[in-house]
Design an enzyme around this catalytic site. Structure first.
Site, PDB file in Angstrom:
ATOM      1  N   HIS A  73       0.861  -1.182   0.000  1.00 57.90           N
ATOM      2  CA  HIS A  73       0.000   0.000   0.000  1.00 57.90           C
ATOM      3  C   HIS A  73       0.894   1.227   0.000  1.00 57.90           C
ATOM      4  CE1 HIS A  73      -3.218   2.747   0.737  1.00 57.90           C
ATOM      5  NE2 HIS A  73      -2.655   3.171   1.834  1.00 57.90           N
ATOM      6  N   ASP A  75       1.161   5.027  -0.231  1.00 59.02           N
ATOM      7  CA  ASP A  75       0.494   6.337  -0.172  1.00 59.02           C
ATOM      8  C   ASP A  75       1.193   7.342  -1.084  1.00 59.02           C
ATOM      9  OD1 ASP A  75      -1.557   5.899   1.822  1.00 59.02           O
ATOM     10  OD2 ASP A  75       0.100   5.605   3.232  1.00 59.02           O
ATOM     11  N   ASP A 197      -7.708   1.611   2.256  1.00 57.81           N
ATOM     12  CA  ASP A 197      -7.296   2.495   3.347  1.00 57.81           C
ATOM     13  C   ASP A 197      -8.170   3.733   3.554  1.00 57.81           C
ATOM     14  OD1 ASP A 197      -5.710   3.196   5.522  1.00 57.81           O
ATOM     15  OD2 ASP A 197      -4.264   4.313   4.307  1.00 57.81           O
ATOM     16  N   HIS A 448      -5.810   9.791  -0.484  1.00 56.89           N
ATOM     17  CA  HIS A 448      -6.525   9.816   0.801  1.00 56.89           C
ATOM     18  C   HIS A 448      -5.727  10.415   1.963  1.00 56.89           C
ATOM     19  CE1 HIS A 448      -4.753   5.699   0.483  1.00 56.89           C
ATOM     20  NE2 HIS A 448      -4.435   5.922   1.745  1.00 56.89           N
TER      21      HIS A 448
HETATM   22 ZN   LIG Z   1      -3.011   4.948   2.809  1.00 53.71          ZN
END
Ligand SMILES: [Zn+2]
Length: 1010
Positions: A73, A75, A197, A448
């Protein structure tokens, strides 16, 4: 565009073959079907079953199959900037380097053909891809073709769902999916949406995913009470009916809740970032643990499967920025798979474990052919425990949220002018104009941790930097395009600081031109406000007629008065008008200066009004007390004031503090910023304003322009003082006598409306632990309350958190400044002290009857999101083309679109191709009086004046597959079958149903001279 489309213009009878698979170059795409052939071609398209699952691994039909999903994951900015994450710099902030993850994963996949991996964030992947050799790219293409590397979601980022506008979501998904389509063709197209997420999930997001053609959606975070109940009820997987207007199954999306958010099961994390021990299978070794691990895994798998309905279950093997040393993960997973499956022979175990992907797991769920329950609401707000509501980020970093929304507006203007002017927009007298950098920056902002306001401060600055860097090539593009369309090369100047009344050109020059571009598909009337020096000005419209204007002088903090010139402009649909302004004389007895409240008004009601609206203020307090809609004969007492919640720093009940993510007031009652306001009144022919000053850090101007059917409240808040060590969360609250019975309404990503009920969730019995924070919902563009007859709607200019905590009341959180970190990883208190500390914004208030309210708020919200763009120049520029006279007015449309239709996208797609999205912006039954909720039919053939459409293809929402051949997996809802209607495209009669968006790729020829 190739010869195929040109042939159409001479009415060629031969229709070319339907568009085949795309090639990787923008310019080399096969031609689109020419217009007359369309209906024939698309009618003939068979409704084939969705493909893309051929490469899925074999499962054991009589066993419990555990699908291991190896994933990372990544970001797109959070504790580090996008570049710091990609390259792996600033290890002291966080150990994370995406380039190494992708290098490492590719090697590990090549080492064993059974291994699989998914990748999600195309902002990172595309960057990595462009740095690879041809040989590596070929290897990766083959891995994708074989399904060993699968893309999930495929947006530029995994976007936030609470603070995002649907237009920007569609744009960012289109950007990412286009990269995949161009690079890998059908093999790279994600089948599954993957939002593991984001902090709560909106219904509109599911609707958009569905319209993009996704077969299913997996999420990680939902309210802890909701999750518990779903596990018990075996409702972790459902069909989400994500639109109240679109005919099922258009917005039906199969939705699965992952068992462990997106993390690996406890004790089974084999990454350099984890502490779990590896699998040791040598029984001679003192470290031997294989037997215990296998037993633990079997126990875990069986336990987990109890909450799901099929003989398949999924485990996410990875987490944030994992797989930098992919060998470590895969080596242990290889062993685990071998050891667990060996139990089938040895001990008759019924558990089969395999490398899989979300799409392959989904495919097995689909094949199970079960009937699924249907969800109609959304997953807001999200709480991960009692007193832990993630409702603060709905408002966190309001300045960044506004900059993002303003940039959406500017990007659409930039896209439209690039489409209207054609190549002249990209190369022209001002240099190279380009919309791509702003498009990419806007996509990054949807992440996000970006627009959500949950990144570290230095990362938030970097997001703003990316936006600013994207604006510049768009400004060049605008200059090129406006010069081309106007026919004169002006010295265009942009005034990005107009919101704080700064614009050097209008403040220094005695005569100048104002070019106003209108991105809406309808004519717009707009009040231009420009900072000027004192004096009398002469303003002329495009036909050289004098326009009424006035100068308002407001005192500023620097003891220097601000003079603002006001005049109303009228701008045609998708076009511009040029106004000229000249200073006549410096002396002006008519200048309007705000007058302090006269003594005698203590006994009189203060009012501002225009022909439609009258607002009354208490002479004692200076606060708004009543709004009257004179047109509809409605009168409502409305008290509006600012309050603040004292942010919790933890207490005896819970140690949870208020932070960037979480909102937790220490007391349920907010404190007033001030019980009264110092006021000043301004009344001219062009504006009536009441200036309210509540405190050194909170003020507001309540405003009415002529012809305006709403009341405008322009608030200025900050820097919020925290010298007393009290974090403060500031709200604007409207209190009325409306009997609202605990119900209020909020929009979902700026599109459909959801009903909210205080202390209530539609699908489970809520145990409310936070009466304020637990009732907050995201407000992207509007919130309203109604008693069934009268409706009070407040529109916002950015995303905010909002609620109705008492009947007749509604509130919006406008700003927050906090002294503690809320323990969700960001590790910093939300203490903005730089450019984000001082925030100005607007609330637009509509008082209307329930029957006519939608017409008001839909059209006003559209006008806010796509506001006109004001560009200044000195005038007297050279002719662009000696043979063509310059023009002062232009419309890109031959005729205005009807009010129900919103032009969502008009953008360049290729050298002679445009992307076009048309949207019905009303919901079913929303406007019964004016028929705005009825289907609308448009003729696309002759819609635009700047170019001719020569070929047309309809696509799914993200434009990555032709609609005629796109097909999705079919699911059986427990509400009964959903018949699919046949698909037909007739460019002469394109019908939009309520809330429908239709997306087209059009090949075009631009007209000479614009
Ligand atoms: Zn995230």
């Amino acid at each position: 565009m190739g010869t195929g489309a040109r042939a159409l213009l001479v009415r060629s009878r031969g229709c070319p073959r339907a568009a085949g698979p795309r090639t990787s170059s923008r310019g080399l795409r096969p031609p689109l079907p020419p217009l007359p052939c369309l209906s024939l071609l698309l009618l003939a398209a068979p409704g084939v079953r969705a493909a893309g699952y051929e490469t899925c691994p074999t499962v054991q039909p009589d066993m419990l199959n555990v699908h291991l999903v190896a994933h990372t994951h990544d970001d797109v900015g959070w504790l580090k900037t996008v570049d710091q994450y990609y390259y792996g710099t600033k290890v002291d902030y966080q150990h994370a380097g995406v380039q190494y993850i992708l290098d490492s994963v590719i090697s590990a996949l090549l080492a064993d053909p059974t291994r699989r991996f998914i990748y999600v964030e195309i902002a990172f992947f595309s960057r990595w891809w462009h740095q690879q050799t041809n040989a590596t790219q070929e290897i990766v293409r083959e891995l994708v073709r074989q399904g060993r590397l699968e893309f999930a979601n495929g947006g530029w980022v995994m976007n936030d769902e609470a603070a995002t506008h649907y237009g920007a979501i569609v744009d960012q998904m289109t950007l990412g999916l286009r990269f995949l389509e161009d690079t890998f063709g059908n093999d790279g197209r994600p089948r599954v949406a993957w939002h593991i997420d984001p902090f709560g999930h909106s219904r509109e997001q599911a609707s958009l995913f569905s319209q993009m053609g996704f077969d299913g959606f997996f999420l990680g975070r939902l309210d802890y009470q909701d999750k518990l109940e779903r596990k018990e009820m075996q409702e972790m997987e459902q069909l989400w009916r994500a639109s109240a207007s679109l005919r099922p199954p258009i917005a039906d999306l199969f939705t699965g809740v992952l068992p462990n958010m997106y993390n690996p099961p406890k004790h089974l994390c084999w990454d350099v970032l984890c502490v779990d021990g590896p699998v040791v299978e040598d029984p001679q070794s003192p470290e031997y643990n294989a037997k215990d691990l296998v037993n633990y895994f079997l126990h875990l798998a069986l336990l987990q499967s109890q909450h799901y309905r099929t003989n398949h279950t999924v485990m996410t093997m990875g987490s944030d920025f994992q797989y930098e040393n992919a060998n470590m993960w895969f080596k242990n997973l290889d062993k685990l798979i071998r050891l667990v499956n060996a139990q089938q022979q040895a001990n008759g175990s019924s558990v089969n474990v395999l490398y899989s992907t979300p799409a392959c797991y989904l495919w097995e769920l689909n094949k199970a052919n079960l009937t699924w329950s249907v969800k109609h609401d959304d997953f807001f707000p999200y709480a991960d425990g009692p007193h832990m509501f993630w409702t603060g980020y709905f408002t966190s970093r309001p300045a960044l949220k506004r900059y993002e929304r303003l940039s959406y507006n500017f990007l659409q203007v930039c896209n439209q002018l690039e489409a209207l002017a054609g190549p002249a927009a990209n190369v022209g007298p001002y240099g190279s104009g380009n919309s791509a950098p702003l498009n990419e920056a806007m996509a990054v902002l949807q992440h996000h941790d970006a627009v959500s306001g949950t990144s570290r401060q230095h990362v938030a600055y970097d997001y703003a930097r990316q936006l600013a860097a994207g604006w510049r090539p768009c400004e060049v593009l605008l200059s090129n395009a406006l010069a081309w369309l106007r026919g004169s090369k002006e010295d265009f100047t942009f005034c990005p600081n107009l919101n704080i009344s700064i614009c050097p050109l209008s403040q220094q020059v005695e005569s100048f031109q104002v070019t106003v571009y209108n991105p809406l598909a309808r004519k717009v009337d707009w009040m231009v406000r420009l900072p000027v020096r004192k004096g009398i000005f002469l303003v002329r419209d495009p036909n050289s007629r004098t326009v009424q204007s006035s100068v308002v002088v407001t005192p500023s903090t620097e003891k220097k008065d601000h003079s603002e010139l006001l005049f109303s402009v009228s701008v045609p649909a998708l076009g511009f008008s040029v106004y000229s302004v000249a200073l006549l004389t410096r002396r002006d007895p008519q200048v309007h200066t705000p007058k302090p409240r006269p003594k005698k008004s203590l006994f009189h009601i203060l009012t501002i009004e225009n022909e439609y609206i009258r607002a009354k203020f208490s002479p004692q307090t200076g606060l708004l007390v009543e709004i009257e809609n004179m047109e509809k004969n409605l009168l409502l007492p409305v008290q509006q004031a600012f309050f603040w919640y004292n942010a919790s720093v933890g207490d005896r009940i819970s140690s949870q503090v208020s932070g960037a993510y979480i909102f937790r007031p220490s007391r349920q009652q907010p404190l007033p910023v001030s019980r009264w306001a110092q006021i000043q009144l301004v009344k001219t022919a062009l504006v009536q304003e009441l200036h309210q000053n509540f405190s050194a850090w909170c003020s507001q101007v309540v405003r009415l322009y002529p012809g305006q059917r709403h009341l405008e409240l322009e608030w200025t808040v900050g820097p919020i003082p925290v010298g007393d060590s009290w974090g403060k969360e500031v709200i604007s609250r409207f209190d009325t006598s409306l009997e609202t019975d605990g119900v209020f309404y909020t929009d979902s990503n700026g599109r459909e409306i959801l009903e909210r009920r205080r202390d209530y969730r539609p699908t489970w019995n809520l145990n409310q632990t936070e009466p304020v924070a637990g009732n907050y919902y995201p407000v992207n563009t509007r919130i309203y309350i109604t008693d069934g007859k009268v409706q009070l709607t407040v529109l916002t200019d950015r995303s905010q958190g909002g609620s109705s905590l008492r009947d007749g009341s509604l509130e919006l959180m406008v700003h927050r400044r906090l002294v503690k970190d809320d323990g969700r990883g960001v590790g910093e208190p939300l203490l903005e002290s730089g450019s984000g500390a001082w925030v100005r914004g607007r609330h637009l208030v509509l008082l209307d009857t329930v029957q006519t309210a939608a017409a008001g708020h839909r059209l006003l919200a559209e006008k806010e999101v796509l506001a006109p763009q004001v560009v200044l120049s000195r005038g007297g520029g050279a002719l662009y083309n000696l043979r063509a006279a310059p023009r002062k007015q232009f419309s890109g449309l031959h005729r205005e679109l009807p009010p129900s239709v919103h032009l969502l996208t008009l953008a360049r797609w290729g050298p002679e191709m445009l992307l076009l999205r048309l949207e019905h912006q009303f919901a079913v039954g929303e406007d019964s009086l004016r028929n705005l909720s009825s289907p609308v039919t448009l003729d696309l053939r002759d819609m635009f004046s700047a170019f001719t459409i020569t070929g047309l293809q309809e696509t799914t929402l993200a434009a990555n597959q032709p609609r005629a051949t796109a097909s999705r997996l079919k699911w059986r809802p427990n509400t009964g079958p959903t018949p699919r209607s046949p698909y037909l495209l007739d460019p002469a009669a394109v019908t939009l149903q309520p809330m429908e968006i239709r997306t087209f790729l059009a090949s075009v020829q631009w007209n000479k001279n614009g």
